[in-house]
Design a protein around this motif. Structure first.
Motif, PDB file in Angstrom:
ATOM      1  N   GLY A  28      -9.446   7.346   4.802  1.00 38.99           N
ATOM      2  CA  GLY A  28      -9.870   6.557   3.649  1.00 38.99           C
ATOM      3  C   GLY A  28      -9.184   5.217   3.526  1.00 38.99           C
ATOM      4  O   GLY A  28      -9.142   4.640   2.434  1.00 38.99           O
ATOM      5  N   ILE A  29      -8.623   4.685   4.624  1.00 37.51           N
ATOM      6  CA  ILE A  29      -7.947   3.389   4.595  1.00 37.51           C
ATOM      7  C   ILE A  29      -8.906   2.334   5.130  1.00 37.51           C
ATOM      8  O   ILE A  29      -9.343   2.404   6.284  1.00 37.51           O
ATOM      9  CB  ILE A  29      -6.659   3.414   5.441  1.00 37.51           C
ATOM     10  CG1 ILE A  29      -5.713   4.504   4.940  1.00 37.51           C
ATOM     11  CG2 ILE A  29      -5.975   2.059   5.408  1.00 37.51           C
ATOM     12  CD1 ILE A  29      -4.468   4.659   5.783  1.00 37.51           C
ATOM     13  N   SER A  30      -9.245   1.375   4.307  1.00 31.57           N
ATOM     14  CA  SER A  30     -10.151   0.313   4.740  1.00 31.57           C
ATOM     15  C   SER A  30      -9.424  -0.630   5.695  1.00 31.57           C
ATOM     16  O   SER A  30      -8.273  -1.004   5.468  1.00 31.57           O
ATOM     17  CB  SER A  30     -10.667  -0.465   3.527  1.00 31.57           C
ATOM     18  OG  SER A  30      -9.596  -1.031   2.805  1.00 31.57           O
ATOM     19  N   GLY A  31     -10.104  -1.001   6.764  1.00 33.15           N
ATOM     20  CA  GLY A  31      -9.504  -1.906   7.743  1.00 33.15           C
ATOM     21  C   GLY A  31      -8.347  -1.297   8.499  1.00 33.15           C
ATOM     22  O   GLY A  31      -7.421  -2.000   8.905  1.00 33.15           O
ATOM     23  N   ARG A  32      -8.383   0.015   8.692  1.00 26.26           N
ATOM     24  CA  ARG A  32      -7.264   0.707   9.345  1.00 26.26           C
ATOM     25  C   ARG A  32      -7.058   0.215  10.772  1.00 26.26           C
ATOM     26  O   ARG A  32      -5.928  -0.006  11.208  1.00 26.26           O
ATOM     27  CB  ARG A  32      -7.537   2.205   9.328  1.00 26.26           C
ATOM     28  CG  ARG A  32      -6.431   3.066   9.945  1.00 26.26           C
ATOM     29  CD  ARG A  32      -6.710   4.527   9.666  1.00 26.26           C
ATOM     30  NE  ARG A  32      -5.693   5.385  10.255  1.00 26.26           N
ATOM     31  CZ  ARG A  32      -5.821   5.982  11.432  1.00 26.26           C
ATOM     32  NH1 ARG A  32      -6.930   5.799  12.143  1.00 26.26           N
ATOM     33  NH2 ARG A  32      -4.864   6.761  11.910  1.00 26.26           N
ATOM     34  N   ARG A  33      -8.144   0.028  11.508  1.00 27.79           N
ATOM     35  CA  ARG A  33      -8.026  -0.412  12.898  1.00 27.79           C
ATOM     36  C   ARG A  33      -7.475  -1.828  12.992  1.00 27.79           C
ATOM     37  O   ARG A  33      -6.735  -2.151  13.926  1.00 27.79           O
ATOM     38  CB  ARG A  33      -9.386  -0.322  13.579  1.00 27.79           C
ATOM     39  CG  ARG A  33      -9.901   1.110  13.725  1.00 27.79           C
ATOM     40  CD  ARG A  33     -11.208   1.154  14.483  1.00 27.79           C
ATOM     41  NE  ARG A  33     -11.677   2.525  14.649  1.00 27.79           N
ATOM     42  CZ  ARG A  33     -12.803   2.857  15.273  1.00 27.79           C
ATOM     43  NH1 ARG A  33     -13.580   1.892  15.784  1.00 27.79           N
ATOM     44  NH2 ARG A  33     -13.155   4.124  15.388  1.00 27.79           N
ATOM     45  N   ILE A  34      -7.828  -2.650  12.015  1.00 25.27           N
ATOM     46  CA  ILE A  34      -7.309  -4.020  12.029  1.00 25.27           C
ATOM     47  C   ILE A  34      -5.802  -4.013  11.816  1.00 25.27           C
ATOM     48  O   ILE A  34      -5.059  -4.756  12.471  1.00 25.27           O
ATOM     49  CB  ILE A  34      -8.014  -4.862  10.944  1.00 25.27           C
ATOM     50  CG1 ILE A  34      -9.512  -4.957  11.250  1.00 25.27           C
ATOM     51  CG2 ILE A  34      -7.392  -6.251  10.852  1.00 25.27           C
ATOM     52  CD1 ILE A  34     -10.296  -5.699  10.197  1.00 25.27           C
ATOM     53  N   HIS A  35      -5.337  -3.160  10.913  1.00 24.98           N
ATOM     54  CA  HIS A  35      -3.900  -3.066  10.667  1.00 24.98           C
ATOM     55  C   HIS A  35      -3.158  -2.604  11.922  1.00 24.98           C
ATOM     56  O   HIS A  35      -2.074  -3.106  12.235  1.00 24.98           O
ATOM     57  CB  HIS A  35      -3.624  -2.099   9.513  1.00 24.98           C
ATOM     58  CG  HIS A  35      -4.097  -2.604   8.180  1.00 24.98           C
ATOM     59  ND1 HIS A  35      -3.612  -3.758   7.608  1.00 24.98           N
ATOM     60  CD2 HIS A  35      -5.014  -2.112   7.312  1.00 24.98           C
ATOM     61  CE1 HIS A  35      -4.198  -3.956   6.441  1.00 24.98           C
ATOM     62  NE2 HIS A  35      -5.062  -2.965   6.238  1.00 24.98           N
ATOM     63  N   PHE A  36      -3.744  -1.650  12.631  1.00 27.46           N
ATOM     64  CA  PHE A  36      -3.111  -1.180  13.855  1.00 27.46           C
ATOM     65  C   PHE A  36      -3.151  -2.255  14.943  1.00 27.46           C
ATOM     66  O   PHE A  36      -2.222  -2.362  15.746  1.00 27.46           O
ATOM     67  CB  PHE A  36      -3.802   0.092  14.356  1.00 27.46           C
ATOM     68  CG  PHE A  36      -3.310   1.345  13.692  1.00 27.46           C
ATOM     69  CD1 PHE A  36      -2.156   1.964  14.122  1.00 27.46           C
ATOM     70  CD2 PHE A  36      -3.998   1.905  12.634  1.00 27.46           C
ATOM     71  CE1 PHE A  36      -1.690   3.118  13.518  1.00 27.46           C
ATOM     72  CE2 PHE A  36      -3.550   3.056  12.016  1.00 27.46           C
ATOM     73  CZ  PHE A  36      -2.394   3.664  12.456  1.00 27.46           C
TER      74      PHE A  36
END
Length: 417
Positions: A28-36
């Motif tokens: 449920g984290i928006s933009g999770r891949r971008i943060h990684f």
């Protein structure tokens, strides 16, 4: 406790597995891949080796293909493929007649192999630009991927695999104090420097007042057998947590612990002496992994002919039962301060079960207490805190000598309050 599909109170899941793997997934984290992706290097270190190999091979292959396609496009515009067999034709790259040739030239350029069969001429300056860019990109890519592999290999994560934690924890009485004891050892000969151990007692909460808290945790202090925060791991040692007023186990009796929905997480921090790299090992214990009234067996130690100590780990996880108070540490403190006899019980020899003994098997020992101590003001201690019900004394078989009636009445009064 709020449960999910496949998880019940009788079959709880661990926050940390016994092998030290954290059992938590974030959704449920928006933009999770971008943060990684913004922390790309750390993400590459933490992914599996199979993905690292794919990225390593793919990184080089893609750059070879892209620059090979660039050289092919330049040669195609210059007409090198059409005039390959024409004499006195000055191509951009010698001995290039197809995409396969430009792809091989790209590999030779980036890896600096230089077989000599293909070389650049002064006919096409744009080829110089391609070689210049590819040399920089290739050097950077090789350094990054090589550094990634080295960093992943040098990680001290695997060092934690050679740290042994006992499969059970023990609660014993020493010097009129209840203590939680865990055994830890190192399989390697090399020392671990600056070893410190900390614990966290996680209480799995249910929904209360319209709010749901997944866990509530309490920090716990563990020291070595010499009461020092610095642990010496040259040989297996015991980690001791004194159950005092600051401990989350202070008010828990043996019966309370069996009913409690909790988890004890142990984290060991240290530095590998051979590489000077910090590492962390962790494990966890559920209520049935904590044996009340048990102590670890002694490890076999001897000296061989060369003068080296030989440690036998055969008894590393083994325990034996002791006659121990079944009350909480707070109840024990109140009874000792009041000079009252402390009810004790010798538990069954069991690994995963600490069920109450039958009346015929129950062993309760009353320590003698003089009448003067009893006549003093007595703090209130209820039977639940002492770990017994009100009728347990009447049905108990006494070990050693039978207590006098005064002692029996005094303990019964404590239970009835």
């Amino acid at each position: 406790m709020t449960t999910t599909t496949g998880v019940t109170d009788s079959n709880p899941i661990r926050l940390v597995s016994s092998s030290g793997v954290t059992n938590i997934k974030c959704v449920g984290i928006s933009g999770r891949r971008i943060h990684f992706f913004t922390d790309f290097f750390t993400s590459m270190i933490e992914i599996k080796w199979s993905w690292n190999v794919i990225i390593f091979i793919g990184g080089f292959t893609i750059t070879w293909l892209l620059f090979g396609l660039y050289y092919w496009f330049v040669c195609h515009l210059h007409g090198d493929f059409v005039n390959y067999a024409t004499k006195d034709w000055n191509p951009c790259i010698t001995n290039v007649k197809s995409f396969v040739s430009t792809f091989l030239f790209s590999i030779e350029t980036q890896t600096t192999i230089g077989y000599g069969s293909r070389s650049v001429t002064e006919e096409c300056p744009v080829v110089y630009l391609g070689i210049f860019i590819q040399s920089i990109v290739g050097a950077g890519l090789q350094a990054a991927l090589a550094g990634l592999v080295v960093a992943k290999i040098r990680r001290a994560k695997k060092r934690a695999r050679t740290i042994l934690f006992s499969t059970v924890a023990c609660i014993v009485e020493e010097d009129d104090q209840m203590k939680l004891v865990i055994r830890v050892g190192d399989m390697r000969k090399s020392f671990i420097l600056n070893v410190q151990v900390k614990g966290y007692f996680f209480q799995k909460m249910a929904a209360q007042s319209g709010k749901s808290y997944p866990v509530k945790y309490h920090p716990m202090t563990f020291k070595g057998e010499d009461s020092s925060l610095q642990i010496f791991l040259a040989w297996p040692t015991q980690l001791v947590h004194v159950i005092d007023e600051k401990s989350p186990l202070w008010t828990m009796s043996r019966e309370d612990l069996k009913r409690y929905n909790c988890e004890l997480v142990i984290i060991l921090d240290g530095t590998v002496a051979s590489t000077n790299m910090p590492f962390q090992a962790q494990t966890s214990y559920l209520p049935w992994d904590i044996l009340w009234g048990h102590r670890f067996d002694t490890l076999g130690t001897k000296v061989n002919k060369s003068g080296a100590y030989i440690l036998n780990f055969a008894n590393f996880h083994k325990t034996h039962a002791l006659t121990t108070p079944v009350c909480s540490a707070r109840g024990l403190r109140k009874m000792i301060d009041a000079g009252l006899p402390v009810p004790k019980e010798c538990p069954r020899e069991s690994r995963h079960s600490q069920q109450s003994l039958s009346p015929d098997e129950l062993v309760v020992r009353f320590q003698s207490a003089d009448n003067d101590a009893y006549e003093q003001s007595t703090p209130a201690v209820n039977s639940r805190e002492l770990g017994f019900d009100n009728n347990s004394l009447e049905n108990s078989a006494f070990c050693h000598s039978t207590p006098n009636m005064n002692s029996r009445k005094r303990v019964s009064k404590i239970f009835s309050e």
